[in-house]
Design a protein around this motif. Structure first.
Motif, mmCIF file in Angstrom:
data_model
loop_
_atom_site.group_PDB
_atom_site.id
_atom_site.type_symbol
_atom_site.label_atom_id
_atom_site.label_comp_id
_atom_site.label_asym_id
_atom_site.label_seq_id
_atom_site.Cartn_x
_atom_site.Cartn_y
_atom_site.Cartn_z
ATOM 1 N N LYS A 1 -20.158 -39.421 116.337
ATOM 2 C CA LYS A 1 -20.678 -40.730 116.756
ATOM 3 C C LYS A 1 -20.768 -40.801 118.276
ATOM 4 C CE LYS A 1 -19.059 -43.358 112.796
ATOM 5 N NZ LYS A 1 -18.172 -44.423 112.334
ATOM 6 N N VAL A 2 -19.732 -40.340 118.952
ATOM 7 C CA VAL A 2 -19.728 -40.331 120.417
ATOM 8 C C VAL A 2 -20.830 -39.417 120.934
ATOM 9 C CG1 VAL A 2 -18.403 -39.604 122.452
ATOM 10 C CG2 VAL A 2 -17.296 -40.947 120.649
ATOM 11 N N LEU A 3 -20.931 -38.238 120.358
ATOM 12 C CA LEU A 3 -21.923 -37.260 120.796
ATOM 13 C C LEU A 3 -23.342 -37.794 120.619
ATOM 14 C CD1 LEU A 3 -22.432 -34.447 121.935
ATOM 15 C CD2 LEU A 3 -22.318 -33.570 119.603
ATOM 16 N N ASP A 4 -23.582 -38.509 119.527
ATOM 17 C CA ASP A 4 -24.910 -39.067 119.286
ATOM 18 C C ASP A 4 -25.275 -40.121 120.333
ATOM 19 O OD1 ASP A 4 -26.691 -38.144 117.248
ATOM 20 O OD2 ASP A 4 -26.856 -40.216 116.558
ATOM 21 N N LYS A 5 -24.277 -40.781 120.912
ATOM 22 C CA LYS A 5 -24.535 -41.744 121.989
ATOM 23 C C LYS A 5 -24.659 -41.045 123.337
ATOM 24 C CE LYS A 5 -22.586 -45.602 119.574
ATOM 25 N NZ LYS A 5 -21.569 -46.595 119.432
ATOM 26 N N GLY B 1 -34.067 -36.852 118.956
ATOM 27 C CA GLY B 1 -34.111 -35.964 117.806
ATOM 28 C C GLY B 1 -34.941 -34.724 118.061
ATOM 29 N N THR B 2 -35.055 -34.337 119.310
ATOM 30 C CA THR B 2 -35.869 -33.162 119.658
ATOM 31 C C THR B 2 -35.035 -31.885 119.577
ATOM 32 O OG1 THR B 2 -35.311 -33.309 121.992
ATOM 33 C CG2 THR B 2 -37.233 -34.575 121.247
ATOM 34 N N LYS B 3 -35.725 -30.759 119.673
ATOM 35 C CA LYS B 3 -35.025 -29.475 119.715
ATOM 36 C C LYS B 3 -34.148 -29.399 120.958
ATOM 37 C CE LYS B 3 -38.513 -26.925 117.154
ATOM 38 N NZ LYS B 3 -39.556 -25.907 117.218
ATOM 39 N N SER B 4 -34.645 -29.940 122.042
ATOM 40 C CA SER B 4 -33.886 -29.944 123.293
ATOM 41 C C SER B 4 -32.596 -30.760 123.147
ATOM 42 C CB SER B 4 -34.749 -30.523 124.415
ATOM 43 O OG SER B 4 -34.002 -30.661 125.596
ATOM 44 N N ALA B 5 -32.693 -31.924 122.521
ATOM 45 C CA ALA B 5 -31.499 -32.750 122.303
ATOM 46 C C ALA B 5 -30.513 -32.042 121.387
ATOM 47 C CB ALA B 5 -31.895 -34.105 121.717
ATOM 48 N N ILE C 1 -26.520 -25.960 116.007
ATOM 49 C CA ILE C 1 -27.881 -26.269 116.455
ATOM 50 C C ILE C 1 -28.677 -26.853 115.289
ATOM 51 C CG2 ILE C 1 -30.086 -25.282 117.216
ATOM 52 C CD1 ILE C 1 -28.448 -23.261 118.851
ATOM 53 N N ALA C 2 -28.635 -26.188 114.159
ATOM 54 C CA ALA C 2 -29.343 -26.679 112.977
ATOM 55 C C ALA C 2 -28.807 -28.045 112.567
ATOM 56 C CB ALA C 2 -29.206 -25.683 111.826
ATOM 57 N N ASN C 3 -27.511 -28.213 112.606
ATOM 58 C CA ASN C 3 -26.887 -29.476 112.213
ATOM 59 C C ASN C 3 -27.376 -30.623 113.085
ATOM 60 O OD1 ASN C 3 -25.148 -31.043 110.641
ATOM 61 N ND2 ASN C 3 -23.431 -30.702 112.008
ATOM 62 N N PHE C 4 -27.405 -30.440 114.387
ATOM 63 C CA PHE C 4 -27.803 -31.510 115.291
ATOM 64 C C PHE C 4 -29.312 -31.754 115.292
ATOM 65 C CE2 PHE C 4 -23.742 -30.321 117.529
ATOM 66 C CZ PHE C 4 -23.054 -31.425 117.061
ATOM 67 N N TYR C 5 -30.097 -30.770 114.875
ATOM 68 C CA TYR C 5 -31.548 -30.926 114.882
ATOM 69 C C TYR C 5 -32.075 -31.483 113.559
ATOM 70 C CZ TYR C 5 -36.478 -29.946 115.552
ATOM 71 O OH TYR C 5 -37.836 -30.063 115.659
ATOM 72 N N PHE C 6 -31.576 -30.972 112.438
ATOM 73 C CA PHE C 6 -32.139 -31.312 111.138
ATOM 74 C C PHE C 6 -31.374 -32.376 110.361
ATOM 75 C CE2 PHE C 6 -33.483 -26.825 111.707
ATOM 76 C CZ PHE C 6 -34.851 -27.042 111.732
ATOM 77 N N ILE C 7 -30.098 -32.531 110.610
ATOM 78 C CA ILE C 7 -29.243 -33.341 109.748
ATOM 79 C C ILE C 7 -29.007 -34.729 110.358
ATOM 80 C CG2 ILE C 7 -26.997 -33.423 108.586
ATOM 81 C CD1 ILE C 7 -28.820 -31.067 107.730
ATOM 82 N N PRO C 8 -29.210 -35.797 109.571
ATOM 83 C CA PRO C 8 -28.928 -37.146 110.075
ATOM 84 C C PRO C 8 -27.436 -37.298 110.396
ATOM 85 C CG PRO C 8 -30.111 -37.229 107.975
ATOM 86 C CD PRO C 8 -29.729 -35.799 108.218
ATOM 87 N N LEU C 9 -27.139 -38.186 111.327
ATOM 88 C CA LEU C 9 -25.769 -38.373 111.814
ATOM 89 C C LEU C 9 -24.763 -38.546 110.682
ATOM 90 C CD1 LEU C 9 -23.656 -38.900 114.029
ATOM 91 C CD2 LEU C 9 -24.413 -41.288 114.038
ATOM 92 N N HIS C 10 -25.053 -39.387 109.706
ATOM 93 C CA HIS C 10 -24.066 -39.677 108.664
ATOM 94 C C HIS C 10 -23.824 -38.511 107.712
ATOM 95 C CE1 HIS C 10 -27.913 -40.997 106.977
ATOM 96 N NE2 HIS C 10 -27.399 -40.760 105.797
ATOM 97 N N HIS C 11 -24.619 -37.438 107.788
ATOM 98 C CA HIS C 11 -24.393 -36.257 106.946
ATOM 99 C C HIS C 11 -23.848 -35.065 107.718
ATOM 100 C CE1 HIS C 11 -26.016 -37.920 103.310
ATOM 101 N NE2 HIS C 11 -27.137 -38.259 103.919
#
Length: 166
Positions: A72-76, A81-85, A133-143
């Motif tokens: 949650k902190v990291l998402d803030k 939702g880009t590859k760079s992010a 990398i895959a987790n942060f790019y493809f997967i929604p925060l709650h999953h």
């Protein structure tokens, strides 16, 4: 199977924090069961239920809340939702959070199981950035916590095996 997934999704929508924590604790426990049954080949008669309960407790009370809160902190901290992010999230996670988390996790499990410092340090050297990398790019925060824990079942099995190796 589809019905089970829909039920999980519905629960995740209504109680995301609780479901993430229960998922994390359960999957840490699964890692220990795999460790005992596959890696150590103990057999059901020699399965150490206390050890599995101990590992699940670490999952419920440490892994789930800490990683779920961190995501949650990291998402803030890193938005978008880009590859760079996704790459930035992975770097912040692996450089800043993962070493601290692994130290704490291994310290807790080491304390509970009497591991040596050398064994704990060896474990800290193993990280898995491609999954992140895959987790942060493809997967929604709650999953994300569930994805990490599913992948981490193998890691948890290894940790449980090493943490409880006599």
């Amino acid at each position: 199977m589809a019905g089970l997934w829909r039920s999980y999704q519905a629960l995740m929508t209504r109680h995301p924090w609780t479901v993430q924590i229960i998922t994390a604790g359960t999957l840490v426990g699964v890692g220990d069961v795999i460790s005992q049954q596959v890696l150590e080949r103990r057999g059901l008669a020699n399965h150490n239920v206390t050890r599995t309960a101990k590992m699940m407790s670490i999952g419920f009370f440490f892994v789930g809340p800490v990683i779920g809160g961190w995501y949650k902190v990291l998402d803030k901290l890193v938005t978008g939702g880009t590859k760079s992010a996704a790459m930035k999230k992975m770097l912040v996670d692996q450089v800043g959070f993962a070493p601290c988390f692994l130290c704490a996790f291994l310290g807790i499990s080491g304390t509970l199981n009497g591991l040596t410092v050398e064994e704990n340090v060896a474990k800290l050297k193993r990280l898995w950035p491609p999954v992140q990398i895959a987790n942060f790019y493809f997967i929604p925060l709650h999953h994300r916590l569930a994805v990490v824990q599913i992948v981490a079942v193998a890691w948890n099995s290894y940790l449980s095996w090493k943490a409880n190796k006599m």
